[in-house]
Design a protein around this motif. Sequence first.
Motif, PDB file in Angstrom:
ATOM      1  N   GLN A   1      28.768  28.939 -34.460  1.00  0.00           N
ATOM      2  CA  GLN A   1      30.085  29.942 -35.011  1.00  0.00           C
ATOM      3  C   GLN A   1      30.445  30.887 -33.944  1.00  0.00           C
ATOM      4  N   ILE A   2      31.100  31.391 -33.611  1.00  0.00           N
ATOM      5  CA  ILE A   2      31.821  31.769 -32.267  1.00  0.00           C
ATOM      6  C   ILE A   2      31.470  33.190 -32.325  1.00  0.00           C
ATOM      7  N   ASN A   3      31.910  33.435 -33.872  1.00  0.00           N
ATOM      8  CA  ASN A   3      31.874  35.535 -33.944  1.00  0.00           C
ATOM      9  C   ASN A   3      29.867  35.286 -33.198  1.00  0.00           C
ATOM     10  N   GLU A   4      29.696  34.738 -34.227  1.00  0.00           N
ATOM     11  CA  GLU A   4      27.459  35.151 -33.795  1.00  0.00           C
ATOM     12  C   GLU A   4      28.020  34.715 -32.717  1.00  0.00           C
ATOM     13  N   ALA A   5      28.036  33.865 -31.990  1.00  0.00           N
ATOM     14  CA  ALA A   5      28.078  33.963 -30.301  1.00  0.00           C
ATOM     15  C   ALA A   5      28.654  35.424 -29.528  1.00  0.00           C
ATOM     16  N   ILE A   6      29.588  35.878 -29.657  1.00  0.00           N
ATOM     17  CA  ILE A   6      30.359  36.942 -29.334  1.00  0.00           C
ATOM     18  C   ILE A   6      29.675  37.833 -29.319  1.00  0.00           C
ATOM     19  N   TYR A   7      28.680  38.080 -30.954  1.00  0.00           N
ATOM     20  CA  TYR A   7      28.328  39.523 -31.316  1.00  0.00           C
ATOM     21  C   TYR A   7      27.101  39.748 -30.327  1.00  0.00           C
ATOM     22  N   LEU A   8      26.461  38.704 -30.893  1.00  0.00           N
ATOM     23  CA  LEU A   8      24.397  38.863 -29.297  1.00  0.00           C
ATOM     24  C   LEU A   8      24.263  38.581 -27.980  1.00  0.00           C
ATOM     25  N   ALA A   9      25.079  38.043 -27.432  1.00  0.00           N
ATOM     26  CA  ALA A   9      25.305  37.922 -26.284  1.00  0.00           C
ATOM     27  C   ALA A   9      26.203  38.270 -25.075  1.00  0.00           C
ATOM     28  N   ASP A  10      24.963  37.615 -23.616  1.00  0.00           N
ATOM     29  CA  ASP A  10      25.948  38.795 -22.734  1.00  0.00           C
ATOM     30  C   ASP A  10      26.833  38.037 -22.296  1.00  0.00           C
ATOM     31  N   ARG A  11      26.764  36.293 -22.132  1.00  0.00           N
ATOM     32  CA  ARG A  11      27.465  35.559 -21.843  1.00  0.00           C
ATOM     33  C   ARG A  11      27.208  34.353 -23.331  1.00  0.00           C
ATOM     34  N   VAL A  12      28.170  33.436 -22.753  1.00  0.00           N
ATOM     35  CA  VAL A  12      28.932  31.856 -23.386  1.00  0.00           C
ATOM     36  C   VAL A  12      29.049  31.126 -22.903  1.00  0.00           C
ATOM     37  N   VAL A  13      28.608  29.977 -23.462  1.00  0.00           N
ATOM     38  CA  VAL A  13      28.433  28.863 -23.047  1.00  0.00           C
ATOM     39  C   VAL A  13      29.405  28.477 -23.999  1.00  0.00           C
ATOM     40  N   VAL A  14      30.488  27.404 -24.305  1.00  0.00           N
ATOM     41  CA  VAL A  14      31.425  27.182 -24.834  1.00  0.00           C
ATOM     42  C   VAL A  14      31.321  25.157 -24.003  1.00  0.00           C
TER      43      VAL A  14
ATOM     44  N   VAL B   1      29.900  21.240 -20.453  1.00  0.00           N
ATOM     45  CA  VAL B   1      30.836  22.545 -20.566  1.00  0.00           C
ATOM     46  C   VAL B   1      32.079  22.704 -19.917  1.00  0.00           C
ATOM     47  N   LYS B   2      32.364  23.845 -21.003  1.00  0.00           N
ATOM     48  CA  LYS B   2      34.165  23.905 -20.887  1.00  0.00           C
ATOM     49  C   LYS B   2      34.325  24.939 -20.569  1.00  0.00           C
ATOM     50  N   ASP B   3      33.941  26.117 -20.430  1.00  0.00           N
ATOM     51  CA  ASP B   3      34.074  27.680 -20.227  1.00  0.00           C
ATOM     52  C   ASP B   3      32.608  28.173 -19.930  1.00  0.00           C
ATOM     53  N   VAL B   4      32.511  29.351 -20.027  1.00  0.00           N
ATOM     54  CA  VAL B   4      31.592  30.486 -19.537  1.00  0.00           C
ATOM     55  C   VAL B   4      32.389  31.389 -19.226  1.00  0.00           C
ATOM     56  N   PHE B   5      32.420  32.248 -20.059  1.00  0.00           N
ATOM     57  CA  PHE B   5      32.590  34.561 -19.900  1.00  0.00           C
ATOM     58  C   PHE B   5      31.502  35.327 -20.237  1.00  0.00           C
ATOM     59  N   ARG B   6      32.106  35.831 -19.409  1.00  0.00           N
ATOM     60  CA  ARG B   6      31.157  36.983 -20.196  1.00  0.00           C
ATOM     61  C   ARG B   6      31.715  37.846 -21.024  1.00  0.00           C
ATOM     62  N   VAL B   7      30.652  38.081 -22.052  1.00  0.00           N
ATOM     63  CA  VAL B   7      31.151  38.625 -23.080  1.00  0.00           C
ATOM     64  C   VAL B   7      31.352  40.248 -23.102  1.00  0.00           C
ATOM     65  N   PRO B   8      32.993  41.117 -22.615  1.00  0.00           N
ATOM     66  CA  PRO B   8      33.148  42.397 -22.522  1.00  0.00           C
ATOM     67  C   PRO B   8      32.992  43.425 -23.084  1.00  0.00           C
ATOM     68  N   PHE B   9      32.005  43.975 -23.885  1.00  0.00           N
ATOM     69  CA  PHE B   9      31.655  44.581 -25.154  1.00  0.00           C
ATOM     70  C   PHE B   9      30.624  45.372 -24.667  1.00  0.00           C
ATOM     71  N   ASP B  10      30.899  46.670 -24.830  1.00  0.00           N
ATOM     72  CA  ASP B  10      28.903  47.474 -24.695  1.00  0.00           C
ATOM     73  C   ASP B  10      27.617  47.251 -24.846  1.00  0.00           C
ATOM     74  N   ARG B  11      26.499  47.716 -25.478  1.00  0.00           N
ATOM     75  CA  ARG B  11      25.640  47.603 -26.675  1.00  0.00           C
ATOM     76  C   ARG B  11      24.582  48.949 -26.358  1.00  0.00           C
ATOM     77  N   PRO B  12      24.361  49.090 -27.386  1.00  0.00           N
ATOM     78  CA  PRO B  12      24.170  48.841 -28.369  1.00  0.00           C
ATOM     79  C   PRO B  12      25.133  48.085 -28.966  1.00  0.00           C
ATOM     80  N   ARG B  13      25.994  47.529 -29.794  1.00  0.00           N
ATOM     81  CA  ARG B  13      26.730  46.642 -30.407  1.00  0.00           C
ATOM     82  C   ARG B  13      26.346  46.876 -32.448  1.00  0.00           C
ATOM     83  N   ASN B  14      27.680  47.749 -32.499  1.00  0.00           N
ATOM     84  CA  ASN B  14      27.469  47.488 -33.930  1.00  0.00           C
ATOM     85  C   ASN B  14      27.982  46.852 -35.654  1.00  0.00           C
TER      86      ASN B  14
END
Lengths: 277, 264
Positions: free
Chosen positions: B197-210, B218-231
């Motif tokens: 689940q893409i949204n699960e990965a983005i919501y939880l992670a610091d970085r995501v491997v696609v 490995v198609k892509d590795v990117f950093r999730v730009p949202f601050d913590r704590p996340r609601n």
Amino acid sequence: MKTETTLAQPHIKAETPVRPRESLYQRYEASILGGTAVLIIVAIWQAVWSYTDWISPLFFSGPSAIAKAFWSSLTGGNLLADLAFSGKNFTIGFGLALVSGVVLGVIIGWYRRIRLVLDPFLNALYAAPRIAMMPLIIIWFGIGMWSKVFIVFLSAFFPILVNTAAGIRNMDRDLLRAARAFCASDWQIFKTLAIPGSVPFILTGVRQGVAVGLIGVVVGEMLGSSEGIGFMVAYGGQTFQTDTLFVGFVIIAFAGILLTSVAERLERRFSRWRPER
Amino acid sequence: MMKLQIDHLTKRYWLQRENRDVLALADVSFSVEDGEFMAIVGPSGCGKTSMLNIVAGLLPYDEGNVLIDGKRIFGPGIDRAVVFQHASLLPWRTIAGNVRYGMELQKRFDQAAMKERTDYFIKLVGLTGFERHYPSELSGGMQQRVNLARALAADPVVLLMDEPFAALDAQTREFMQAELLKIWTKAKKTVVFITHQINEAIYLADRVVVMSARPGRVKDVFRVPFDRPRNLSLKREPRFLELEDSVWKLIEEESERLGMVAAV
């Protein structure tokens, strides 16, 4: 922290089960209907027995005659001694079968090679009616109690063994993977997964073993004995004492119901893996 | 500092029936920093579960290296613990007994420490009061909390999570995601979290491997730009949906290439 309490809420009822109110009838519906049916049938049987001459006392019997025969063999006859003899044979034979069946079943379930070597013999003996070996067993052990003990042992041993081995082998793959991930040794897997996981299987074996063990003791005593419930039935038949024959039969039926229901209860309790409340 | 390094990892499966092997993972490389939450997302059949099993030491691999703190792994180890997709709890043990189980097998803690850690992690996952219950008395979400507590109690260096919320209903899954982030903040573990689940990965992670499908790369590795704590409400924000959409496009390309999606 709010989410925690809301998530936990629906399960608080696990601690204090709220049971909807049942009437006395609803709670005991099975016993009431079943019991009434038995009473009605026995009453009709008794009525036919005492008020008509449809039933020949040579070929059949009636409830009152069976009760009378029961009472007289209890007070004046050998009923208690016969019951003790059969009970002893069954208990010793079944006890030996339980211990050796579980131990060997665990070994066979755990060590693949031993299983492969023994499998053809076990399959043959498990499928064959062991009671057919009774004449041979009498040659070995004589007509005393030990030939009956042995036939009970032989009857009950295989179902217990085969089910125990199946229980050890049917280890839950997910649990095995989890244990491996936590660096479990083979011995730890044996102790913490294989043994506790096979308990419901062992109890299935016990239930089957009880049923065939009972057949073993009765038929064993019929084929060569001078004591026991099986002998009582066979003797009653040979001497045309139909009432006595029925007494033996009723006792065997009750023993069967009692023992299998105990075994079933044990089995059900452990297959759900819940402690009794 | 790199906690976990996956270095040119290749895995083949032998197909008995077709008498040939199939490439499940092809030259997969990425690394996870200390204390980082790394999610791995990919279409089904991309070998992400194979990869997790390799890192857990449960599956052999053909080429490459898996390093934890710079040391190569051989089989399962006390430096890793797995939260499985199926709770995999021992049905004849109570909740407390199940949380203890991993520690018992690893024999790292004495009795007193095991007792203390059991209590602590049961509390951390919010199951206080359920210590004496059996797994069959618990809901799926609660069983997964026990699964998580068992792994955390074993005090791993790297926590491996294999689609732990996939079997839960949508609502429970959302709550569990939020809970997991809270727990992760307290437990301070390096996490590798597998999901489809893409949204699960983005919501939880610091970085995501696609990852790409068959063979897994490995198609892509990117950093999730949202601050913590996340609601949880973050998931409904446009910037979140935009990011989710771009990842979805990456995966869609893949699926189309394989003819898995007809025409969306």
